[in-house]
Design a protein around this motif. Structure first.
Motif, PDB file in Angstrom:
ATOM      1  N   UNK A   1       0.821  -1.221   0.000  1.00  0.00           N
ATOM      2  CA  UNK A   1       0.000   0.000   0.000  1.00  0.00           C
ATOM      3  C   UNK A   1       0.851   1.265   0.000  1.00  0.00           C
ATOM      4  N   UNK A   2       2.132   1.118   0.267  1.00  0.00           N
ATOM      5  CA  UNK A   2       3.042   2.272   0.305  1.00  0.00           C
ATOM      6  C   UNK A   2       4.302   1.933  -0.490  1.00  0.00           C
ATOM      7  N   UNK A   3       4.176   1.682  -1.794  1.00  0.00           N
ATOM      8  CA  UNK A   3       5.345   1.276  -2.577  1.00  0.00           C
ATOM      9  C   UNK A   3       6.368   2.395  -2.768  1.00  0.00           C
ATOM     10  N   UNK A   4       5.992   3.622  -2.456  1.00  0.00           N
ATOM     11  CA  UNK A   4       6.886   4.770  -2.629  1.00  0.00           C
ATOM     12  C   UNK A   4       7.760   5.025  -1.404  1.00  0.00           C
ATOM     13  N   UNK A   5       7.586   4.230  -0.338  1.00  0.00           N
ATOM     14  CA  UNK A   5       8.353   4.490   0.880  1.00  0.00           C
ATOM     15  C   UNK A   5       9.870   4.464   0.657  1.00  0.00           C
TER      16      UNK A   5
END
Length: 136
Positions: A75-79
């Motif tokens: 859900x947070x692949x940009x972390x």
């Protein structure tokens, strides 16, 4: 890069605790999560927020022989981009300065290393005392 904290003989220690009492390795794992929580508490408020998902994705993850702090996920692949930087987007048009040591997790370990070490030591000593092992 900041070196992770490694404990020589931790796997053997937990195996021996299990021989004494089957619940002791579980309590040790939970206590070691306290050391990871020190890094989580340092990193979460420093992560940029739009929706807050990136900050909430930072969590302690543990097994009987290892404790980790991780951020991101499906859900947070940009972390990883937030933490380490780089170029993303169409034609790599969005840029963030690259930092090999990261901005949040590794920086949190570097900033709170002594506190993490102290909490880890206290957890190991407490587990040994609960097992009835005399510790000085």
């Amino acid at each position: 890069m900041i070196d992770p904290i490694r404990i020589d003989g931790l796997a053997e220690f937990t195996r021996n605790l299990k021989k004494l009492d089957a619940d002791l390795p579980k309590t040790l794992r939970v206590a070691m999560n306290g050391a990871a929580k020190v890094v989580v508490d340092w990193a979460q408020p420093r992560v940029p927020r739009r929706s807050g998902r990136a900050a909430r994705s930072i969590k302690a993850r543990s097994t009987r022989s290892a404790v980790r702090v991780a951020g991101g996920g499906t859900r947070v692949p940009y972390y990883p981009w937030l933490d380490f930087g780089g170029k993303v987007g169409p034609s790599r048009s969005v840029s963030r300065p690259y930092r090999k040591e990261g901005r949040y997790l590794w920086a949190g370990l570097a900033a709170k290393r002594d506190e993490v070490r102290k909490v880890t030591e206290d957890a190991l000593l407490d587990a040994a005392r609960k097992a009835g092992i005399e510790v000085d």
